[in-house]
Enzyme design. Structure first.
Site, PDB file in Angstrom:
ATOM      1  N   LYS A  42       0.835  -1.187   0.000  1.00 51.90           N
ATOM      2  CA  LYS A  42       0.000   0.000   0.000  1.00 51.90           C
ATOM      3  C   LYS A  42       0.877   1.247   0.000  1.00 51.90           C
ATOM      4  CE  LYS A  42       0.775   1.919   3.312  1.00 51.90           C
ATOM      5  NZ  LYS A  42       2.042   2.465   3.871  1.00 51.90           N
ATOM      6  N   TYR A  99      -4.550   4.118   6.449  1.00 59.71           N
ATOM      7  CA  TYR A  99      -5.014   3.163   7.463  1.00 59.71           C
ATOM      8  C   TYR A  99      -6.272   3.670   8.161  1.00 59.71           C
ATOM      9  CZ  TYR A  99      -0.662   0.542   7.058  1.00 59.71           C
ATOM     10  OH  TYR A  99       0.375  -0.226   6.586  1.00 59.71           O
TER      11      TYR A  99
HETATM   12  P1  NAD Z   1      12.350   1.861   2.242  1.00 57.20           P
HETATM   13  O1  NAD Z   1      12.778   3.188   1.797  1.00 57.20           O
HETATM   14  O2  NAD Z   1      12.876   1.341   3.542  1.00 57.20           O
HETATM   15  O3  NAD Z   1      12.720   0.777   1.141  1.00 57.20           O
HETATM   16  C1  NAD Z   1      12.529   1.022  -0.231  1.00 57.20           C
HETATM   17  C2  NAD Z   1      13.403   0.074  -1.040  1.00 57.20           C
HETATM   18  O4  NAD Z   1      13.256   0.396  -2.417  1.00 57.20           O
HETATM   19  C3  NAD Z   1      14.905   0.211  -0.708  1.00 57.20           C
HETATM   20  O5  NAD Z   1      15.480  -1.057  -0.646  1.00 57.20           O
HETATM   21  C4  NAD Z   1      15.442   0.980  -1.892  1.00 57.20           C
HETATM   22  O6  NAD Z   1      16.788   0.663  -2.187  1.00 57.20           O
HETATM   23  C5  NAD Z   1      14.547   0.511  -3.022  1.00 57.20           C
HETATM   24  N1  NAD Z   1      14.473   1.452  -4.140  1.00 57.20           N
HETATM   25  C6  NAD Z   1      14.533   1.102  -5.430  1.00 57.20           C
HETATM   26  N2  NAD Z   1      14.449   2.172  -6.225  1.00 57.20           N
HETATM   27  C7  NAD Z   1      14.326   3.241  -5.408  1.00 57.20           C
HETATM   28  C8  NAD Z   1      14.224   4.634  -5.653  1.00 57.20           C
HETATM   29  N3  NAD Z   1      14.200   5.139  -6.883  1.00 57.20           N
HETATM   30  N4  NAD Z   1      14.119   5.448  -4.585  1.00 57.20           N
HETATM   31  C9  NAD Z   1      14.120   4.954  -3.329  1.00 57.20           C
HETATM   32  N5  NAD Z   1      14.221   3.640  -3.035  1.00 57.20           N
HETATM   33  C10 NAD Z   1      14.341   2.789  -4.084  1.00 57.20           C
HETATM   34  O7  NAD Z   1      10.758   1.872   2.239  1.00 57.20           O
HETATM   35  P2  NAD Z   1       9.778   0.905   3.028  1.00 57.20           P
HETATM   36  O8  NAD Z   1       9.410   1.545   4.304  1.00 57.20           O
HETATM   37  O9  NAD Z   1      10.323  -0.471   3.057  1.00 57.20           O
HETATM   38  O10 NAD Z   1       8.483   1.012   2.086  1.00 57.20           O
HETATM   39  C11 NAD Z   1       8.397   0.302   0.860  1.00 57.20           C
HETATM   40  C12 NAD Z   1       6.919   0.121   0.505  1.00 57.20           C
HETATM   41  O11 NAD Z   1       6.291  -0.644   1.523  1.00 57.20           O
HETATM   42  C13 NAD Z   1       6.141   1.429   0.438  1.00 57.20           C
HETATM   43  O12 NAD Z   1       5.200   1.354  -0.593  1.00 57.20           O
HETATM   44  C14 NAD Z   1       5.430   1.526   1.770  1.00 57.20           C
HETATM   45  O13 NAD Z   1       4.211   2.249   1.701  1.00 57.20           O
HETATM   46  C15 NAD Z   1       5.186   0.069   2.065  1.00 57.20           C
HETATM   47  N6  NAD Z   1       5.135  -0.192   3.517  1.00 57.20           N
HETATM   48  C16 NAD Z   1       4.080  -0.899   3.988  1.00 57.20           C
HETATM   49  C17 NAD Z   1       3.986  -1.154   5.336  1.00 57.20           C
HETATM   50  C18 NAD Z   1       2.831  -1.943   5.872  1.00 57.20           C
HETATM   51  O14 NAD Z   1       2.664  -2.007   7.106  1.00 57.20           O
HETATM   52  N7  NAD Z   1       2.030  -2.584   5.025  1.00 57.20           N
HETATM   53  C19 NAD Z   1       4.984  -0.691   6.210  1.00 57.20           C
HETATM   54  C20 NAD Z   1       6.059   0.003   5.685  1.00 57.20           C
HETATM   55  C21 NAD Z   1       6.133   0.242   4.323  1.00 57.20           C
END
Ligand code: NAD
Length: 382
Positions: free
Chosen positions: A151, A236
């Protein structure tokens, strides 16, 4: 400062609560009333897989994949961590050693499409920044893989529609990472609201906020995140309001908050308040921001109330009603969510958190931004 609406958007639950929650059936699941049921479904079309455990490949090894999904995949029964897709070569060996992933199941963003030829991988889980969700979901579908996408589903309604269409065309199942549909406390809220346990719901309130202090975070960039806290965490509260009611809102009014950190919030909102109106007259008042800390969901009905606080956490959710404290055994939401999706794929059944639900939420989010941009109430046409 703000972008305009025009350029903005380009259970295996414990037996102690199973009976009540499960009796909600599809109304909790899609929270669509009769008129709002998804018109598209791949149910009955995707070929059922014939394995005891399906292989999942995580795409994007950031915080959520590393600290929540990979550990949760160590406890799943119907699926397992079979592969990874990463743009950071240094992560490859670490993940291969830690999770016993063979080299041939490790991909990068360039050779990602070759996953089509890998029978170890049945499901692709897209855990990338929001602007990449559509592309990586569509490429996964074209590779013939079932998809879980995090999401918010994408950064525009059009993208969500394209993702659903691609999955349908390629006969693969699509689900959104809405983990709270596998949390007993949030399921209880939907039971209390939808079954009118305390009479008709009159008012819902909720907030979800955290402090974002990093000016370089993708979450603070419109083109990467598609919006600010509303897209990321306000979603949420929106979900909570809908699964409390079991129907979709018909009207929204919204207002951006003050920008106290212009160094960070140059093109996404720092905070936004929104009010949803439901067909029977109930309202949901929500706040979401990147400068505060808040996490609750409350419902008030004719003869009683309930509240979860925190409501949206991975664990440690607490709840009470006007009559009692709610207590459920701890669950791993992500384990339940991924096991449920794997079972859906195996049995060729639609997920209870399908792409259509992500699309529905994106339509509402679009209307919320439209209302805040135009400073007027916006009707949501279903
Ligand atoms: P994050 O920034 O920690 O991780 C993002 C990943 O994408 C990194 O490994 C990064 O290297 C990679 N990436 C690839 N191309 C990129 C770019 N152009 N710019 C930035 N990063 C790039 O983010 P996250 O917190 O893991 O979130 C990722 C997804 O998961 C989001 O869509 C977020 O909304 C979702 N999320 C959902 C929940 C949940 O509870 N369902 C919780 C956290 C995050």
């Amino acid at each position: 400062m703000k972008k305009t609406s025009k350029n903005r958007r380009n259970f295996i639950i414990q037996s102690s609560m199973a009976a009540g929650a499960l009796s909600l059936g599809s109304s909790f699941i899609l929270a669509c009333n009769g008129k709002n049921k998804p018109s598209e479904s791949n149910e009955g079309k995707a070929p059922a897989a014939k394995k005891d455990s399906l292989g999942i490949a995580l795409v994007g090894l950031g915080n959520y994949a590393t600290y929540q999904l990979a550990p949760a995949l160590q406890k799943t029964e119907n699926c397992h961590l079979a592969g990874i897709v990463t743009g950071t070569p240094s992560k490859e060996q670490v993940w291969m050693s830690k999770y016993d992933i063979p080299k041939e199941n490790v991909y990068n963003y360039e050779n990602y499409d070759e996953i089509a030829n890998n029978d170890d991988i049945d499901i692709i889980y897209v855990v990338l920044p929001n602007f990449m969700h559509a592309e990586y979901t569509i490429r996964a579908a074209k590779a013939g893989k079932h998809v879980i996408c995090e999401k918010p589903m994408a950064i525009s309604v059009e993208e969500c529609e394209q993702m659903i269409a691609a999955c349908k065309e390629n006969n693969v199942h699509l689900s959104i990472g809405y983990r709270l549909h596998f949390d007993p406390y949030n399921l209880k809220v939907s039971e209390l609201g939808q079954n009118e346990v305390y009479g008709k719901v009159k008012k819902i309130t909720g907030a979800h906020s955290f402090k974002l202090n990093d000016p370089h975070a993708w979450r603070a960039k419109q083109d990467l995140a598609g919006g600010g806290p509303l897209m990321d965490i306000g979603i949420y509260v929106l979900q909570g309001a809908i699964y409390t009611m079991g129907e979709n809102p018909i009207e929204v009014s919204a207002k951006y908050g003050e920008v106290t950190r212009p160094d960070i919030f140059k093109d996404v909102e720092q905070s936004i308040d929104f009010t949803l109106k439901f067909p029977g007259g109930a309202t949901a008042e929500a706040t979401t921001s990147y400068y505060d800390t808040a996490n609750f969901l409350r419902g008030e009905a004719e003869k009683g109330w309930w509240e979860l606080k925190p409501a949206y956490a991975y664990s440690g959710i607490e709840g009470e009603t006007s009559e009692e404290k709610l207590t459920y055994p701890p669950v791993n939401q992500q384990t339940l969510q991924m096991d449920d999706f794997a079972k859906c794929v195996m049995n060729n059944k639609k997920s209870k958190v399908p792409g259509e639900m992500g699309l529905r939420d994106m339509k509402i989010i679009t209307s919320i931004y439209e209302s805040a941009d135009k400073k007027e109430t916006v009707k949501i046409n279903w």
